[in-house]
Write a protein that holds these residues in place. Structure first.
Motif, PDB file in Angstrom:
ATOM      1  N   GLU A  60       0.895  -1.162   0.000  1.00 51.74           N
ATOM      2  CA  GLU A  60       0.000   0.000   0.000  1.00 51.74           C
ATOM      3  C   GLU A  60       0.931   1.209   0.000  1.00 51.74           C
ATOM      4  OE1 GLU A  60      -2.370   0.555   3.541  1.00 51.74           O
ATOM      5  OE2 GLU A  60      -0.739   0.109   4.875  1.00 51.74           O
ATOM      6  N   GLU A 120      -4.283   8.388  -2.140  1.00 52.72           N
ATOM      7  CA  GLU A 120      -4.641   8.367  -0.713  1.00 52.72           C
ATOM      8  C   GLU A 120      -4.369   9.706  -0.037  1.00 52.72           C
ATOM      9  OE1 GLU A 120      -2.400   5.288   1.232  1.00 52.72           O
ATOM     10  OE2 GLU A 120      -3.780   3.730   0.566  1.00 52.72           O
ATOM     11  N   GLU A 163     -15.936  -3.427  -3.551  1.00 53.11           N
ATOM     12  CA  GLU A 163     -15.204  -2.308  -2.938  1.00 53.11           C
ATOM     13  C   GLU A 163     -14.578  -1.414  -4.000  1.00 53.11           C
ATOM     14  OE1 GLU A 163     -12.092  -3.459  -0.251  1.00 53.11           O
ATOM     15  OE2 GLU A 163     -11.117  -1.509  -0.455  1.00 53.11           O
TER      16      GLU A 163
HETATM   17  N1  GAP Z   1      -3.902   2.151   2.535  1.00 56.51           N
HETATM   18  C1  GAP Z   1      -5.084   1.418   2.731  1.00 56.51           C
HETATM   19  C2  GAP Z   1      -5.296   0.387   1.750  1.00 56.51           C
HETATM   20  O1  GAP Z   1      -4.428   0.082   0.936  1.00 56.51           O
HETATM   21  P1  GAP Z   1      -7.072  -1.328   0.885  1.00 56.51           P
HETATM   22  O2  GAP Z   1      -8.539  -1.422   1.196  1.00 56.51           O
HETATM   23  O3  GAP Z   1      -6.257  -2.554   1.004  1.00 56.51           O
HETATM   24  O4  GAP Z   1      -6.519  -0.179   1.826  1.00 56.51           O
HETATM   25  C3  GAP Z   1      -7.407   0.541  -0.880  1.00 56.51           C
HETATM   26  O5  GAP Z   1      -6.906  -0.728  -0.562  1.00 56.51           O
HETATM   27  C4  GAP Z   1      -7.922   0.581  -2.293  1.00 56.51           C
HETATM   28  O6  GAP Z   1      -6.916   0.157  -3.213  1.00 56.51           O
HETATM   29  C5  GAP Z   1      -9.096  -0.384  -2.559  1.00 56.51           C
HETATM   30  O7  GAP Z   1     -10.320   0.178  -2.160  1.00 56.51           O
HETATM   31  C6  GAP Z   1      -9.008  -0.540  -4.054  1.00 56.51           C
HETATM   32  O8  GAP Z   1      -9.605   0.545  -4.708  1.00 56.51           O
HETATM   33  C7  GAP Z   1      -7.505  -0.508  -4.303  1.00 56.51           C
HETATM   34  N2  GAP Z   1      -7.005  -1.884  -4.393  1.00 56.51           N
HETATM   35  C8  GAP Z   1      -6.655  -2.699  -3.383  1.00 56.51           C
HETATM   36  N3  GAP Z   1      -6.226  -3.886  -3.853  1.00 56.51           N
HETATM   37  C9  GAP Z   1      -6.315  -3.814  -5.201  1.00 56.51           C
HETATM   38  C10 GAP Z   1      -6.027  -4.714  -6.267  1.00 56.51           C
HETATM   39  N4  GAP Z   1      -5.522  -5.922  -6.022  1.00 56.51           N
HETATM   40  N5  GAP Z   1      -6.237  -4.308  -7.534  1.00 56.51           N
HETATM   41  C11 GAP Z   1      -6.716  -3.066  -7.790  1.00 56.51           C
HETATM   42  N6  GAP Z   1      -7.014  -2.182  -6.827  1.00 56.51           N
HETATM   43  C12 GAP Z   1      -6.814  -2.542  -5.553  1.00 56.51           C
END
Ligand code: GAP
Length: 435
Positions: free
Chosen positions: A148, A199, A266
């Motif tokens: 992240e 973010e 999500e």
């Molecule tokens: N910093 C907090 C964080 O990373 P997360 O819910 O794991 O939280 C945030 O991820 C956002 O990143 C998700 O709501 C999504 O939009 C995007 N995201 C997470 N994993 C993803 C993936 N494998 N492919 C595309 N987008 C992804």
């Protein structure tokens, strides 16, 4: 694949929006390349986000931290021990699936028709992608690509406080790539292994009332932002996380979800991370990560209310939401703010030099300020159709009347209506539509 998604994926390839990664080598699961059109839309989305989050606000500053970090940062943030998905393995073919993806497991079970498939007990699988830095492979040079983008912000907390005039409450915004070893990438770009996030880490006083206030503020702020881009209200909803699904760092979490062709999914998250990150970095680095209030001298470890959106997911849902078909025509009804081209300019006939010259003049005069498309192929109907498919909101045609009255025909993508506008008013017309 769902019918709408199938058509949409085909459109993305046909019109240069999104291509499979490493296409000529049979692809690489979970990676995608944005084409000539997609790369403009993605840039527009990120620019708009930055404009609204950083440029328009006086309580948020920007940052662009390195993707590669000292591995200790990932131990501190808890990702080495807790950033994992529970996996089950098919005992026949050894493919692995996320234990919570009941539908995928059921479909796989069916694919072995006749054979009784057994599954292993769920095991935790870490999502961090490992890489080696330096010339010698091994434990010493092992690092993680960021799972992240958040960590680079927290480790710079004191650098930002000391180098700028920010005072709590304030936020640090960042856009950048993240990498996850997703077990089952899928639904086009929805779950990728390489993706981008945008973010804001918003630091506040460590008090429940403040936490609740800012958590609600960011939920509304983000929902309003997506609605302002023309997304349909009925396709968006907020969903609070249950206690057992929250990430290891979150005190509270709410997702904005989209009504995707494969079900509610999500879209982005708002998390109350409390003082988890700053406290852990203080513990692991031995550095003081506290904030000293310049007025009261009070010292505390701030809480962080985070808004975290996937750039790719936002783009996917904005595009899907704008996809429409009528009378055999496909139209992307994208907000002019993120449409790849703000307008297209055509000479009515490509073989009439006086029309081409006039149209070229308009095209050249608009180009420094807007992304403008040029098309002189085929007939006007075909040109409209091509622009509709990539979401160009306005088509400007130079015809024989233009040579007399210095006005052009402007056709609106969504209504099909045409109006005559004086050439010297075109710049103002486009500006009005994108501001
Ligand atoms: N910093 C907090 C964080 O990373 P997360 O819910 O794991 O939280 C945030 O991820 C956002 O990143 C998700 O709501 C999504 O939009 C995007 N995201 C997470 N994993 C993803 C993936 N494998 N492919 C595309 N987008 C992804």
């Amino acid at each position: 694949m769902n019918n709408l998604l199938e058509k949409f994926v085909a459109l993305c390839k046909r019109r240069g929006i999104i291509f499979p990664g490493s296409d000529i080598y049979g692809g690489l699961a979970g990676t995608w390349d944005y084409g000539p059109i997609g790369s403009i839309i993605k840039k527009n989305l990120k620019d708009l986000w930055w404009h609204d989050m950083v440029q328009l606000r006086d309580d948020v500053v920007g940052l662009d931290a390195a993707i590669m970090m000292n591995p200790k940062a990932w131990e501190a943030s808890g990702h080495v021990s807790a950033f994992s998905d529970p996996l089950v393995e098919c005992k026949i073919c050894h493919l692995r699936f996320r234990a919570d993806k009941i539908d995928e497991i059921a479909a796989h079970t069916k694919s072995h028709d006749g054979l009784t498939t057994d599954w292993t007990e769920p095991q935790q699988f870490n999502l961090l992608v490992k890489a080696y830095l330096g010339v010698i492979e091994g434990k010493q040079s092992e690092i993680y690509l960021r799972g992240e983008i958040t960590n680079g912000v927290h480790v710079n907390f004191q650098n930002v406080v000391k180098s700028t005039r920010v005072k709590i409450p304030f936020g640090i915004a960042q856009i950048g790539k993240a990498f996850r070893n997703e077990i089952t990438p899928g639904n086009f770009t929805f779950r990728s292994r390489e993706f981008e996030q945008m973010e804001v880490q918003f630091y506040i006083k460590p008090e429940k009332q403040e936490g609740d206030k800012w958590f609600e503020y960011w939920k509304k702020n983000r929902m309003d932002w997506y609605l302002s881009l023309g997304m349909k209200k009925e396709n968006l909803r907020l969903r609070d996380h249950d206690d057992d699904e929250r990430a290891h760092y979150a005190k509270a979490a709410t997702d904005i979800e989209y009504n995707a062709p494969w079900g509610w999914s999500e879209f982005m998250g708002i998390h109350n991370r409390g003082d988890w990150d700053l406290s852990r970095h203080e513990e692991y680095s031995g550095m003081n990560m506290k904030y000293k209030d310049p007025q009261t001298d009070e010292e505390y470890t701030p809480w962080d209310i985070e808004t975290s959106a996937g750039v790719d997911r936002s783009l996917l849902f904005l595009l899907l939401d704008s996809y429409s078909e009528s009378e055999g025509r496909t139209v992307l009804k994208l907000s002019p703010k993120i449409a790849p081209f703000k307008a297209a300019v055509f000479p009515l006939l490509a073989n009439k030099p006086e029309l081409v010259e006039k149209a070229r003049g308009i095209f050249e005069s608009l180009k420094p300020d807007f992304m403008i498309a040029w098309d002189d192929r085929g007939n006007i109907g075909k040109r409209y159709a091509a622009q509709d498919e990539i979401g160009t909101p306005f088509c400007i045609t130079v015809d024989f009347d233009t040579l007399d009255d210095d006005a052009v025909t402007v056709r609106d993508r969504d209504t099909g209506k045409q109006e005559r506008i004086s050439i010297d008013k075109i710049h103002e017309f486009i500006t009005g539509k994108i501001s």
